[in-house]
Design a protein around this motif. Sequence first.
Motif, PDB file in Angstrom:
ATOM      1  N   THR A 298       0.819  -1.214   0.000  1.00 53.44           N
ATOM      2  CA  THR A 298       0.000   0.000   0.000  1.00 53.44           C
ATOM      3  C   THR A 298       0.855   1.267   0.000  1.00 53.44           C
ATOM      4  O   THR A 298       0.587   2.204  -0.757  1.00 53.44           O
ATOM      5  CB  THR A 298      -0.917   0.016   1.240  1.00 53.44           C
ATOM      6  OG1 THR A 298      -1.475  -1.288   1.399  1.00 53.44           O
ATOM      7  CG2 THR A 298      -2.030   1.025   1.073  1.00 53.44           C
ATOM      8  N   ASP A 392      -5.528  -2.787  -7.038  1.00 55.58           N
ATOM      9  CA  ASP A 392      -5.083  -3.596  -5.906  1.00 55.58           C
ATOM     10  C   ASP A 392      -5.768  -4.956  -5.946  1.00 55.58           C
ATOM     11  O   ASP A 392      -6.899  -5.081  -6.395  1.00 55.58           O
ATOM     12  CB  ASP A 392      -5.416  -2.871  -4.593  1.00 55.58           C
ATOM     13  CG  ASP A 392      -4.662  -3.479  -3.411  1.00 55.58           C
ATOM     14  OD1 ASP A 392      -3.727  -4.270  -3.650  1.00 55.58           O
ATOM     15  OD2 ASP A 392      -5.002  -3.160  -2.259  1.00 55.58           O
ATOM     16  N   GLU A 393      -5.081  -5.940  -5.443  1.00 56.74           N
ATOM     17  CA  GLU A 393      -5.595  -7.316  -5.412  1.00 56.74           C
ATOM     18  C   GLU A 393      -6.113  -7.710  -6.784  1.00 56.74           C
ATOM     19  O   GLU A 393      -7.228  -8.186  -6.936  1.00 56.74           O
ATOM     20  CB  GLU A 393      -6.710  -7.463  -4.366  1.00 56.74           C
ATOM     21  CG  GLU A 393      -6.364  -6.943  -2.986  1.00 56.74           C
ATOM     22  CD  GLU A 393      -5.267  -7.729  -2.271  1.00 56.74           C
ATOM     23  OE1 GLU A 393      -4.834  -8.777  -2.790  1.00 56.74           O
ATOM     24  OE2 GLU A 393      -4.840  -7.280  -1.195  1.00 56.74           O
ATOM     25  N   GLY A 545      -6.837  -8.079   2.232  1.00 56.45           N
ATOM     26  CA  GLY A 545      -6.401  -6.735   2.551  1.00 56.45           C
ATOM     27  C   GLY A 545      -6.734  -6.096   3.882  1.00 56.45           C
ATOM     28  O   GLY A 545      -6.178  -5.069   4.203  1.00 56.45           O
TER      29      GLY A 545
END
Length: 690
Positions: A298, A392-393, A545
């Motif tokens: 992050t 993200d992811e 997350g």
Amino acid sequence: MQNPDQGLSIAQEIEHFIFQHLETMPMIGEKFGVLLSRLLGGNRVIDLLLHMPSNYIQRNQIAQIKDAQHDQMVTLKVKVEQHFPNKRKGSPYQIVVSDDSGFLNLSYFHLKEQILQNLYPIGATKIISGKIENYQHKKQMIHPDYCVSIDQRNQIPAIESIYPLSQGITQKYIQRLIKNALAKLPVDYLGHWDKSLSRIHLCQTKEDLNHIQEARRLLAYDELYSNQLTLQASRQKLKTHKTEIIQPKGNFYEQFFPTLPFKLTPDQVTSLQDIERDFVSGIPMRRLLQGDVGSGKTIIAFLSMLPIIQAGFQTAIMAPTEILARQHFGHFEQWANQLGLKAAILTGQEKGKKRQKLLEALEAGEINILIGTHAIFEDPVIFKNLGYAIIDEQHRYGVEQRARLLQKGISPHLLLMTATPIPRTLQMAFYGDLDISSIKTKPEGRKHIDTKAIPLERMSDIIDALHRRLEKKEQIYWICPLINESEALDLAAAEERFKDLHKIFGDKVGIIHGQKDSQSKEVVLQQFQEGSISILVSTTVVEVGINVPRATTIIIEHAERFGLSQLHQLRGRVGRSDLQSYCLLLYAERLSPIARRRLEIMRETNDGFEISEQDLKLRGSGDVLGRAQSGHKEFKLARFPEDYDLLARANQDVKNFFLASAHSTEDKNRLRILLEIFQLSGSSIRMQSG
Ligand code: ADP
Ligand code: MG
């Protein structure tokens, strides 16, 4: 478009045929068309031809009734003993047959008595073939696949291809359809395709069985070649796009760095450098940042945004869930404020006037960082000048979505982040269009997560252990089992567990699941984050997350039902501070060998890269990205690790293809058809004409 005057050449006609809708084939109406396309994952004739047998059964050996096991396909030579017509509607018509070793019941539903009397005259000897089932401690065969007299024995195929089925589709039906479709392929179709497909589908002899792998690999090579062609072409195309050169560093870095409460790990630094190098290359970045859960992606996302913002562009980060987007927003907003920058969040929850204002601010360029769910790349969202997007992811999205995003606008830099690393050997096949940075080093001071596999029966020990953790003011995730693919059942199991734990621990227990609306999810998560809830019961919604550092224990019920990468993701919710953390994998008795091995691997290692390699060994590549549940398979024919060599060869051959100065029309035509077969986009491929 076809020129109507010319008519179709034979090649075009065939091509046309394999891409035709299934319903244009005989024996397939609208109803079966729908059922089939669900089963096949496509509605074209070629999708039918690429439906691979899951198994081959040999029917030419006669077995004995006493040896026939439940669920086994057998061929038997039997004497007809007695008929028992059905007494009630709905009950089966039964026929008892025998051989030297014992008796067997044959059951028929919905067949006229007269037909069965003719088929099975009492005292006659018959060869039957079908599946054995144990029913109320007796062996039976429901609707034998074959029943012939001894002299008609060769009507039973020696070897039969058995296909995966789904509701409403029978084995015989799909066998016939595939046979029909195969019969229409001309000799030497696409080189070896008619031969290879026939070998796979119409296996006749034991000798044929030995050639199935060879045939599959020929097709798999073509699939991998198409895959490499698309990925390499997309890379080449990118190189022709120029973007502004964005110089790294600047005041933002200098202002921000001293406020970081930790030192970046070596791999974090390297990754950041990789990204900055891309920014000054003048070519849009396409980079995958893979780093295990908790490796600190992050902050890299945020830091890498700074030079782009400094250069006057907007940035965006997309998360797969609302919860995660809000968590990111919490961090990004605070960081942005420190620098006098503006961050905003956009999800399905931002509605009405608020949304309108946000969209206007975005279009006016007043927002530097937009955080959100997929909503941020939807239609009405207009950036003034998006320079950099982060996903993200990304493993949650799948390759098609990535492709769609890449197609959307070519110019912004793009960073994909994933906590599901992919084995090195497969990177070429899955991410051949991307550069890759890996964060393998964990932040300092992280402790090994102590992982244990414990039988479910030892629940009282587990409860004792929880009391001890709570005394230390630590927190606990309790993950409830995946029942099957039904969310409702998962939910029921979670609520049940919540009630049990609530009886013991009272209001310290909270529950969160996919069916709660996002606002109440957030409230519960907030309470967990603040510590007013100590035990969070959950379905797998916490999978990606979520960051609650005081959570030190995660309990996963029926761990044997989860895949390795999912278990590892879940475990990654703990071990996020310098406290010792624990992962308890609860399992039910009678573990399958694979499930047992999975739990062992979890105990042996905490390293996601290692786990991904082991996972591949365990189950092959069908589902390296953990998407089996969604029915998504990356490759129809290629399998790993067996086909590594083919992948390497395809990779090299495609490189040579792009180097070649000329390509024959025939070659180009074949490739075009292959890309269409595997539904890969060929639009970006520029082939030299020869
Ligand atoms: P992930 O890679 O799974 O997305 P996060 O970015 O959520 O991981 O980071 C997990 C935690 O580690 C966060 O609390 C973050 O502040 C912290 N962290 C990140 N980098 C470092 C570092 N270099 N040293 C110490 N802690 C770090
Ligand atoms: Mg993360």
